[in-house]
Write an enzyme that holds these catalytic residues in place. Structure first.
Site: not given
Ligand SMILES: [Zn+2]
Ligand SMILES: [Zn+2]
Length: 444
Positions: A327, A63, A323, A153
């Site tokens: 943040h 991400h 993943d 996702d």
């Molecule tokens: Zn996810």
């Molecule tokens: Zn994810």
């Protein structure tokens, strides 16, 4: 004269070609020119004695938060983190603000990636408009613009009819559908695994069944579509009998392993991935309400970890992914109930997988590299993940014996939400070469 780079004397591991031997790799004009014993004087030489020379690592689940949350990560900062982690290709998830849901959005990511000039960046597109799970997004246009697959996702597609349509539609473009398997009605407002620890901590739990139920449902949908296209289970199979490709993201429980094992036995076109946190951390880590351990799917139990490792040993898991979910510190400092889910680990995921899988002897190096190169490349359908002559020279050089301490303050990522700070690990990325160019060098 063409630009040449010679990597001398490393342990070259190229699982797609069954190569695992000490030799040299010659790069010319950004491509792999030759592998073997090469006696040649070149403009530049890297001595890789004692190092591993592997195809550039590929992470198909990151991400990068751009557009929308650039203070957490940008495509540029994420790319720098990627090459520092040894990754020459990454796949961005589309749950940005706004989400990647049309052709222009896909082109935006590609434009930013070209500017960053670090790692190859691919993007997935949203399955549904606004990630709302109701109306299909413009998957065809996005696929044409280069989206490698589709996912909502961050959450799963709840409505089975929508998922069925998405699977059928995606098969027309030969792209894959990836699912964050979690039934919202079962998961409710849970913030950690449901069980002993959620009970004593007084936190709402996410029942493992939330993951298992959605994965089971999706497998039935895939089966259903395949049976309508001449799908024959097992014996008479052509492999991948229909164009559907379904990928279960970050599976985290024993129940999912069992479903995947049965589905693969039946030749259902399914692939899956596992993260380092689901191999190294458990629900017990949440005991002090440290939000760096708040992640979705949540940290589970040691029994689940054992099942995932067993699945990896059996070859049931296709890809290892971070993943990477950056943040802001200020957000992660909120109380456990309200803090966002996610762990930023792109820069240390290789070392974490070494700790989880190589050190305890679950698998050997070629198997690990295969799950971080050739197999993820196949899932996203790109011609990468090998060191075959003529291929683009994406290469990672790893010092397998270097020991160091993970220090989040040295991260290239903009975020620090990483529970591994201070962990002692083994295995360091020495150099990351993208298209024949050294884009990262350890110590620089
Ligand atoms: Zn996810
Ligand atoms: Zn994810």
């Amino acid at each position: 004269m063409s630009a040449e780079l010679l990597i001398k004397n490393g342990r070259v591991i190229d699982p797609a070609n069954g190569v695992d031997k000490q030799c040299d790799v010659l790069i010319a004009d950004g491509k792999i020119a030759a592998i073997g014993k090469i006696d040649k004087s070149t403009q530049s030489t890297i001595d890789a004695t004692g190092k591993l020379v592997t195809p550039g690592l590929i992470d198909i689940h990151v991400h990068f938060r751009e557009p929308g949350d650039e203070e957490e990560e940008t495509i540029s900062s994420g790319s720098a983190a990627a090459v520092a982690g040894g990754f020459t290709s990454v796949v961005c998830m589309p749950n940005t603000k706004p989400p990647i849901e049309n052709e222009t959005d896909v082109e935006y990511v590609h434009r930013k990636a070209r500017k960053a000039r670090k790692t190859h960046i691919y993007t997935m597109g949203a399955i549904t408009k606004g990630l709302e799970g109701v109306e299909l997004a413009e998957m065809g246009f996005m696929a044409e613009a280069g989206a490698v697959g589709f996912t909502d996702d961050g959450r799963g597609v709840q409505d089975p009819a929508v998922m069925l349509r998405a699977l059928k539609y995606s098969s027309m473009f030969n792209v894959f559908i990836a699912q964050h398997c979690q039934d919202d009605r079962i998961a409710g407002n849970g913030v950690m695994n449901s069980g002993y620890y959620s009970a004593i901590l007084g936190l709402p739990g996410i029942d493992p069944l939330a993951e298992q139920a959605m994965l089971w449902r999706d497998i039935q949908l895939v089966k259903k579509i395949c049976s309508g296209t001449g799908f024959q289970p097992v014996k008479t199979r052509p492999r991948w009998p229909c164009h559907i490709r379904y990928h279960a993201q970050h599976i985290s429980i024993e129940g999912s392993v069992e479903l995947i094992r049965a589905a693969k036995k039946d030749s259902i076109p399914i692939t899956c991935e596992v993260t380092p946190h689901h191999l190294l951390l458990t629900e017990e880590n949440c005991a002090e309400y440290d939000t760096n351990y708040k992640v979705n799917p949540p940290l589970r139990t040691s029994k689940d970890i054992e099942a995932l490792k067993q699945a990896i040993a059996e070859g049931l898991i296709d890809a290892l992914v971070s993943d990477h979910a950056p943040h802001l510190q200020s957000e992660k400092e909120l109380e456990f109930l309200t803090a966002p889910f996610g762990i930023a680990s792109l820069e240390c995921s290789l070392a974490l997988f070494i700790k989880a899988l190589i050190e305890p002897g679950v698998i050997d190096w070629p198997r690990l590299i295969e799950m971080m190169t050739a197999r993820p490349a196949r899932i996203i359908g790109v011609d990468k993940g090998t060191l075959s002559a003529g291929k683009q020279a994406d290469i990672t050089i790893i010092d397998p014996d270097a020991e160091y301490e993970i220090d989040v303050n040295k991260f290239h990522s903009k975020s620090r939400n990483c529970p591994y700070h201070g962990w002692k690990v083994k295995g360091k990325v020495e150099k990351t070469i993208v298209g024949g160019e050294i884009r990262y060098s350890c110590g620089n």
